[in-house]
Design a protein around this motif. Structure first.
Motif, short mmCIF file in Angstrom:
data_model
loop_
_atom_site.label_atom_id
_atom_site.label_comp_id
_atom_site.label_asym_id
_atom_site.label_seq_id
_atom_site.Cartn_x
_atom_site.Cartn_y
_atom_site.Cartn_z
N LYS A 1 -6.04 5.99 -20.69
CA LYS A 1 -6.86 7.33 -20.26
C LYS A 1 -8.59 6.67 -20.62
O LYS A 1 -9.26 6.89 -19.96
N VAL B 1 -6.77 6.52 -11.00
CA VAL B 1 -7.20 5.22 -10.03
C VAL B 1 -6.47 5.55 -8.73
O VAL B 1 -5.46 6.40 -8.52
N THR C 1 -9.43 7.68 -3.35
CA THR C 1 -9.08 6.90 -2.14
C THR C 1 -10.07 7.14 -0.85
O THR C 1 -10.32 6.20 -0.12
N1 LIG Z 1 -7.08 11.87 -5.16
C1 LIG Z 1 -6.98 10.84 -5.96
C2 LIG Z 1 -5.68 10.58 -6.86
C3 LIG Z 1 -5.47 9.46 -7.47
C4 LIG Z 1 -4.24 9.55 -8.59
O1 LIG Z 1 -3.72 10.82 -8.85
N2 LIG Z 1 -3.89 8.53 -9.14
C5 LIG Z 1 -2.93 8.38 -10.08
C6 LIG Z 1 -2.31 6.86 -10.12
S1 LIG Z 1 -1.58 6.25 -8.51
C7 LIG Z 1 -3.46 8.41 -11.52
O2 LIG Z 1 -4.57 7.74 -11.66
N3 LIG Z 1 -2.59 9.07 -12.51
C8 LIG Z 1 -3.34 9.22 -13.85
C9 LIG Z 1 -3.18 10.62 -14.17
O3 LIG Z 1 -2.98 11.31 -13.45
O4 LIG Z 1 -3.27 10.59 -15.20
C10 LIG Z 1 -7.28 9.59 -4.92
O5 LIG Z 1 -7.18 9.80 -3.79
O6 LIG Z 1 -7.40 8.53 -5.48
#
Ligand SMILES: N[C@@H](CCC(=O)N[C@@H](CS)C(=O)NCC(=O)O)C(=O)O
Length: 218
Positions: free
Chosen positions: A44, A56, A69
């Motif tokens: 984090k 990410v 994204t």
């Molecule tokens: N809306 C974001 C969503 C990104 C997302 O949820 N990434 C996940 C990993 S694939 C993340 O970083 N999760 C860490 C967390 O939720 O703490 C995008 O489009 O990039």
């Protein structure tokens, strides 16, 4: 040495990471991967330095940091317009942005009940009705695009941002053994045959991390 860094998480479980990574590959961007393992307690803190959302993928390029994204896809399209991440024709481009947006903000039942898990396979997986509704909508988006633009990718001859946005749905449909008609099965095969997808899948299979909640839940 690449002048771009893409930060991602697990290749087996990270659906958003796959979207951003595949967009960067389709754009032909040379980049270094920085992988932050999901079980890393420092994760984090490290992510906060890169992306204010603490999520990410995040792309650093020539001193610019872009996260999320959709923003990454739009940025890549600006710096590599020749890659065709967005279709050249205005109506197709609007359509592409609309379905990318729909994927980005919707399909919560599909995302939560069929989490991406590339190395798993669940034959005859039982779909709950809300997930079924999401899947039906995805398949109808694909069918409309493939009929309108002639395939083999959603907007024609080459893969674009929309194909990257839906790539983790392709892997989920295969993981959870969802029956598909010939058109959608052929589309899934096209996505999985992309050299970049084959590279990602091989790395996902080789990844050591197992997230117990995701492996145990299904
Ligand atoms: N809306 C974001 C969503 C990104 C997302 O949820 N990434 C996940 C990993 S694939 C993340 O970083 N999760 C860490 C967390 O939720 O703490 C995008 O489009 O990039």
């Amino acid at each position: 040495m690449a002048n771009a860094i893409l930060t991602i998480s697990s290749k087996n479980y990270g659906a958003w990471a796959l979207r951003g990574w595949l967009m960067a590959r389709l754009a032909g961007l040379e980049f270094t991967e920085r992988v932050i393992p999901p079980d890393d307690p420092q994760m984090k803190a490290e992510m906060l330095l890169l992306s204010a959302s603490i999520r990410v993928p995040a792309l650093e390029h020539e001193g610019i940091c872009v996260w999320d994204t959709l923003a990454i896809g739009e940025y890549l399209n600006e710096i590599r317009p020749q890659a065709g991440l967005l279709p050249a024709e205005r109506a197709a481009r609007a359509h592409c942005r609309a379905i990318c947006g729909e994927m980005h903000s919707g399909f919560s039942a599909l995302r939560s009940s069929l989490p991406m898990n590339i190395r798993a396979h669940f034959p005859k997986f039982k779909l709950w009705s809300r997930a079924r509704t999401d899947i039906d909508r995805v398949l109808s988006i694909w069918t409309e695009c493939l009929c309108t633009y002639g395939g083999p990718f959603l907007f024609g001859a080459r893969p674009c941002m929309a194909d990257a946005m839906f790539a983790p749905v392709v892997t989920r449909l295969l993981t959870y053994d969802v029956p598909l008609d010939d058109t959608c099965a052929a589309y899934c095969a096209q996505i999985m045959a992309l050299p970049a997808m084959q590279e990602w899948v091989a790395a996902a299979r080789a990844e050591p991390e197992e997230i117990d909640e995701l492996d145990a839940e299904f």
